[in-house]
Design a protein around this motif. Sequence first.
Motif, PDB file in Angstrom:
ATOM      1  N   HIS A  88       0.830  -1.207   0.000  1.00 51.18           N
ATOM      2  CA  HIS A  88       0.000   0.000   0.000  1.00 51.18           C
ATOM      3  C   HIS A  88       0.868   1.262   0.000  1.00 51.18           C
ATOM      4  CE1 HIS A  88      -2.797   2.940   1.960  1.00 51.18           C
ATOM      5  NE2 HIS A  88      -3.709   2.289   1.254  1.00 51.18           N
ATOM      6  N   TYR A  89       0.475   2.269  -0.790  1.00 55.57           N
ATOM      7  CA  TYR A  89       1.281   3.498  -0.879  1.00 55.57           C
ATOM      8  C   TYR A  89       0.386   4.700  -0.601  1.00 55.57           C
ATOM      9  CZ  TYR A  89       5.373   6.158  -2.634  1.00 55.57           C
ATOM     10  OH  TYR A  89       6.490   6.955  -2.750  1.00 55.57           O
ATOM     11  N   THR A  90       0.670   5.416   0.493  1.00 57.20           N
ATOM     12  CA  THR A  90      -0.037   6.674   0.763  1.00 57.20           C
ATOM     13  C   THR A  90       0.810   7.815   0.254  1.00 57.20           C
ATOM     14  OG1 THR A  90      -1.163   5.874   2.756  1.00 57.20           O
ATOM     15  CG2 THR A  90      -0.855   8.250   2.557  1.00 57.20           C
ATOM     16  N   PHE A  91       0.238   8.606  -0.643  1.00 56.16           N
ATOM     17  CA  PHE A  91       0.919   9.849  -1.008  1.00 56.16           C
ATOM     18  C   PHE A  91       0.196  11.009  -0.327  1.00 56.16           C
ATOM     19  CE2 PHE A  91       1.652  13.702  -3.385  1.00 56.16           C
ATOM     20  CZ  PHE A  91       3.015  13.780  -3.163  1.00 56.16           C
ATOM     21  N   VAL A  92       0.948  11.765   0.480  1.00 55.83           N
ATOM     22  CA  VAL A  92       0.368  12.917   1.184  1.00 55.83           C
ATOM     23  C   VAL A  92       0.431  14.110   0.243  1.00 55.83           C
ATOM     24  CG1 VAL A  92       0.422  14.342   3.249  1.00 55.83           C
ATOM     25  CG2 VAL A  92       1.172  11.944   3.356  1.00 55.83           C
ATOM     26  N   SER A  93      -0.725  14.446  -0.321  1.00 55.46           N
ATOM     27  CA  SER A  93      -0.809  15.570  -1.248  1.00 55.46           C
ATOM     28  C   SER A  93      -1.347  16.782  -0.489  1.00 55.46           C
ATOM     29  CB  SER A  93      -1.709  15.185  -2.428  1.00 55.46           C
ATOM     30  OG  SER A  93      -1.673  16.191  -3.415  1.00 55.46           O
ATOM     31  N   ALA A 145       2.589   4.120 -10.869  1.00 57.83           N
ATOM     32  CA  ALA A 145       3.584   3.119 -10.453  1.00 57.83           C
ATOM     33  C   ALA A 145       3.005   1.995  -9.609  1.00 57.83           C
ATOM     34  CB  ALA A 145       4.713   3.815  -9.688  1.00 57.83           C
ATOM     35  N   PHE A 146       1.978   2.295  -8.805  1.00 61.04           N
ATOM     36  CA  PHE A 146       1.489   1.302  -7.844  1.00 61.04           C
ATOM     37  C   PHE A 146      -0.026   1.121  -7.967  1.00 61.04           C
ATOM     38  CE2 PHE A 146       5.269   3.266  -5.816  1.00 61.04           C
ATOM     39  CZ  PHE A 146       6.087   2.141  -5.802  1.00 61.04           C
ATOM     40  N   ALA A 147      -0.489  -0.053  -7.509  1.00 65.67           N
ATOM     41  CA  ALA A 147      -1.921  -0.368  -7.636  1.00 65.67           C
ATOM     42  C   ALA A 147      -2.727   0.108  -6.434  1.00 65.67           C
ATOM     43  CB  ALA A 147      -2.086  -1.877  -7.801  1.00 65.67           C
ATOM     44  N   ASP A 148      -2.175  -0.063  -5.221  1.00 68.74           N
ATOM     45  CA  ASP A 148      -2.932   0.248  -3.999  1.00 68.74           C
ATOM     46  C   ASP A 148      -2.514   1.611  -3.466  1.00 68.74           C
ATOM     47  OD1 ASP A 148      -4.181  -2.192  -4.198  1.00 68.74           O
ATOM     48  OD2 ASP A 148      -2.686  -3.198  -2.938  1.00 68.74           O
ATOM     49  N   VAL A 149      -3.123   2.644  -4.014  1.00 67.07           N
ATOM     50  CA  VAL A 149      -2.679   4.007  -3.698  1.00 67.07           C
ATOM     51  C   VAL A 149      -3.779   4.788  -2.985  1.00 67.07           C
ATOM     52  CG1 VAL A 149      -1.981   6.217  -4.707  1.00 67.07           C
ATOM     53  CG2 VAL A 149      -1.053   4.074  -5.619  1.00 67.07           C
ATOM     54  N   LEU A 198      -4.952  13.119  11.458  1.00 63.22           N
ATOM     55  CA  LEU A 198      -4.563  12.783  10.083  1.00 63.22           C
ATOM     56  C   LEU A 198      -3.604  11.592  10.080  1.00 63.22           C
ATOM     57  CD1 LEU A 198      -5.141  13.887   7.222  1.00 63.22           C
ATOM     58  CD2 LEU A 198      -3.003  15.159   7.381  1.00 63.22           C
ATOM     59  N   ALA A 199      -2.713  11.560  11.054  1.00 53.29           N
ATOM     60  CA  ALA A 199      -1.769  10.431  11.152  1.00 53.29           C
ATOM     61  C   ALA A 199      -2.511   9.135  11.483  1.00 53.29           C
ATOM     62  CB  ALA A 199      -0.711  10.730  12.215  1.00 53.29           C
ATOM     63  N   ASP A 200      -3.467   9.229  12.389  1.00 52.51           N
ATOM     64  CA  ASP A 200      -4.261   8.043  12.769  1.00 52.51           C
ATOM     65  C   ASP A 200      -4.981   7.478  11.544  1.00 52.51           C
ATOM     66  OD1 ASP A 200      -5.965   6.309  14.511  1.00 52.51           O
ATOM     67  OD2 ASP A 200      -7.523   7.694  13.820  1.00 52.51           O
ATOM     68  N   TRP A 201      -5.605   8.359  10.767  1.00 55.34           N
ATOM     69  CA  TRP A 201      -6.328   7.917   9.571  1.00 55.34           C
ATOM     70  C   TRP A 201      -5.361   7.312   8.544  1.00 55.34           C
ATOM     71  CZ3 TRP A 201      -8.432  11.197   5.022  1.00 55.34           C
ATOM     72  CH2 TRP A 201      -9.357  10.453   4.289  1.00 55.34           C
ATOM     73  N   THR A 202      -4.188   7.918   8.411  1.00 55.31           N
ATOM     74  CA  THR A 202      -3.195   7.440   7.445  1.00 55.31           C
ATOM     75  C   THR A 202      -2.734   6.027   7.805  1.00 55.31           C
ATOM     76  OG1 THR A 202      -2.487   9.726   7.061  1.00 55.31           O
ATOM     77  CG2 THR A 202      -0.948   7.992   6.419  1.00 55.31           C
ATOM     78  N   VAL A 203      -2.501   5.800   9.083  1.00 57.44           N
ATOM     79  CA  VAL A 203      -2.057   4.461   9.504  1.00 57.44           C
ATOM     80  C   VAL A 203      -3.188   3.454   9.313  1.00 57.44           C
ATOM     81  CG1 VAL A 203      -1.289   3.085  11.481  1.00 57.44           C
ATOM     82  CG2 VAL A 203      -0.302   5.356  11.073  1.00 57.44           C
ATOM     83  N   ARG A 204      -4.414   3.844   9.679  1.00 55.35           N
ATOM     84  CA  ARG A 204      -5.538   2.904   9.495  1.00 55.35           C
ATOM     85  C   ARG A 204      -5.802   2.650   8.019  1.00 55.35           C
ATOM     86  NH1 ARG A 204     -10.057   4.839  10.988  1.00 55.35           N
ATOM     87  NH2 ARG A 204      -9.375   6.812  11.878  1.00 55.35           N
ATOM     88  N   ALA A 205      -5.572   3.659   7.181  1.00 54.23           N
ATOM     89  CA  ALA A 205      -5.750   3.469   5.730  1.00 54.23           C
ATOM     90  C   ALA A 205      -4.801   2.384   5.225  1.00 54.23           C
ATOM     91  CB  ALA A 205      -5.493   4.784   5.001  1.00 54.23           C
ATOM     92  N   ALA A 206      -3.572   2.393   5.762  1.00 57.32           N
ATOM     93  CA  ALA A 206      -2.609   1.353   5.364  1.00 57.32           C
ATOM     94  C   ALA A 206      -3.062  -0.008   5.892  1.00 57.32           C
ATOM     95  CB  ALA A 206      -1.225   1.710   5.907  1.00 57.32           C
ATOM     96  N   GLU A 207      -3.513  -0.039   7.132  1.00 59.01           N
ATOM     97  CA  GLU A 207      -3.943  -1.311   7.725  1.00 59.01           C
ATOM     98  C   GLU A 207      -5.126  -1.908   6.961  1.00 59.01           C
ATOM     99  OE1 GLU A 207      -2.826  -0.171  12.378  1.00 59.01           O
ATOM    100  OE2 GLU A 207      -4.854   0.093  11.641  1.00 59.01           O
ATOM    101  N   GLU A 208      -6.033  -1.008   6.511  1.00 59.46           N
ATOM    102  CA  GLU A 208      -7.273  -1.464   5.880  1.00 59.46           C
ATOM    103  C   GLU A 208      -7.196  -1.445   4.355  1.00 59.46           C
ATOM    104  OE1 GLU A 208     -10.052   1.224   7.704  1.00 59.46           O
ATOM    105  OE2 GLU A 208      -9.498   0.551   9.721  1.00 59.46           O
ATOM    106  N   SER A 209      -6.018  -1.131   3.824  1.00 56.17           N
ATOM    107  CA  SER A 209      -5.809  -1.042   2.370  1.00 56.17           C
ATOM    108  C   SER A 209      -6.815  -0.106   1.700  1.00 56.17           C
ATOM    109  CB  SER A 209      -5.885  -2.431   1.725  1.00 56.17           C
ATOM    110  OG  SER A 209      -4.823  -3.225   2.177  1.00 56.17           O
TER     111      SER A 209
END
Length: 327
Positions: A88-93, A145-149, A198-209
């Motif tokens: 999973h790739y989070t881009f912080v825009s 570049a990545f599928a899970d963004v 925002l950090a909490d949501w970002t981490v959960r977004a990675a956990e939950e794809s």
Amino acid sequence: MRILVLGGTVFFGRAVARQALAAGHDVTCAARGTSGDPVDGARFVMIDRSDPDGLGAIEGTFDAVVDVARKPSHVRHAVAALAGRVGHYTFVSSCSAYADAATPDQTVATGPVLPAAEPGFDDPAASPEAYGRCKVTCEELVREAFADVFVNRAGLIVGPEDPTGRFDYWVARHARGGEILAPGDPGERVQYVDVRDLADWTVRAAEESLTGTFDGIGTPITRREFHAGLQAGLGGGGTLTWVSQDFLTAHDVVAWSGPRSLPLWLPLPEYAGFLTRDTTPSLAAGLRTRPLGETAADTLAAFSDTRHITGLTEEEEVALLREWHAQ
Ligand SMILES: NC(=O)c1ccc[n+]([C@@H]2O[C@H](COP(=O)([O-])OP(=O)(O)OC[C@H]3O[C@@H](n4cnc5c(N)ncnc54)[C@H](OP(=O)(O)O)[C@@H]3O)[C@@H](O)[C@H]2O)c1
């Protein structure tokens, strides 16, 4: 999960690393190490993203990446170096990626974005629009570049360790009390997000794809609610004097940030859409926000002797209020 934070030596990146560690993840932060230190418990890898080969020290695979880059070249080098090694790739825009700052209540679906930066352009500091256009380019590079963004378009991020000093102006001002110059109209809206939410949501977004593009910002509130929230959190006994935009403009008060500014104040109607985004989709996708009073109190508690605060000086505020009353 093995989580890689590309950044992690300042404000939001540090908050993500701290949150991921608290959730039990294995965290690596990769940066030059010039902006600050990673949080305790995170592994640190020294890299230089301005060099195409500068990410070589990052070894192994990662379940998730969080990337805070502003320069397209930095993203280009990262996606090449990490190809085939990340999930999973989070881009912080940024909400600065949007083209229309004037129309209130836009969503990700309805708000047009700026054109991508010209090929080879790589200077987000050149102007606010250059920053937004570079973010659009970065988003596109990651999606290609990545599928899970997960593209997280952050709005105004506030809270402990904020290096910009904008929200801190209002925390310090309410903590001091007395007569407080409040810009604009009490019914106008503002919008922010606590860095920890925002950090909490970002981490959960990675956990939950979680994938897709969302605005990383809380629900808009009125300026009246904003000041009431600060007063509730800080126990301040100040009184507000609302001063009109016309007066502030005529007296060379600067919008948003910097010397002689009133932070978070923006001219209307030009910026009526900048702090009024409709974040219903983000809330539905898991963003949770804490009370403003908690953000204010924790921000004050984290003030250090070297904190940077931007905005009016005490003398400038007193002089403006004197003149306002004289009129
Ligand atoms: N603050 C706001 O209100 C706001 C609003 C909207 C969006 N955003 C976005 O939110 C994010 C905030 O991130 P942040 O608080 O962590 O701050 P940041 O200032 O964006 O952090 C940049 C990070 O990248 C690292 N870095 C910079 N140049 C590098 C290089 N050449 N090689 C390797 N690493 C490099 C820095 O560490 P070193 O210097 O130590 O290398 C730092 O850790 C950004 O994406 C920003 O655009 C912020």
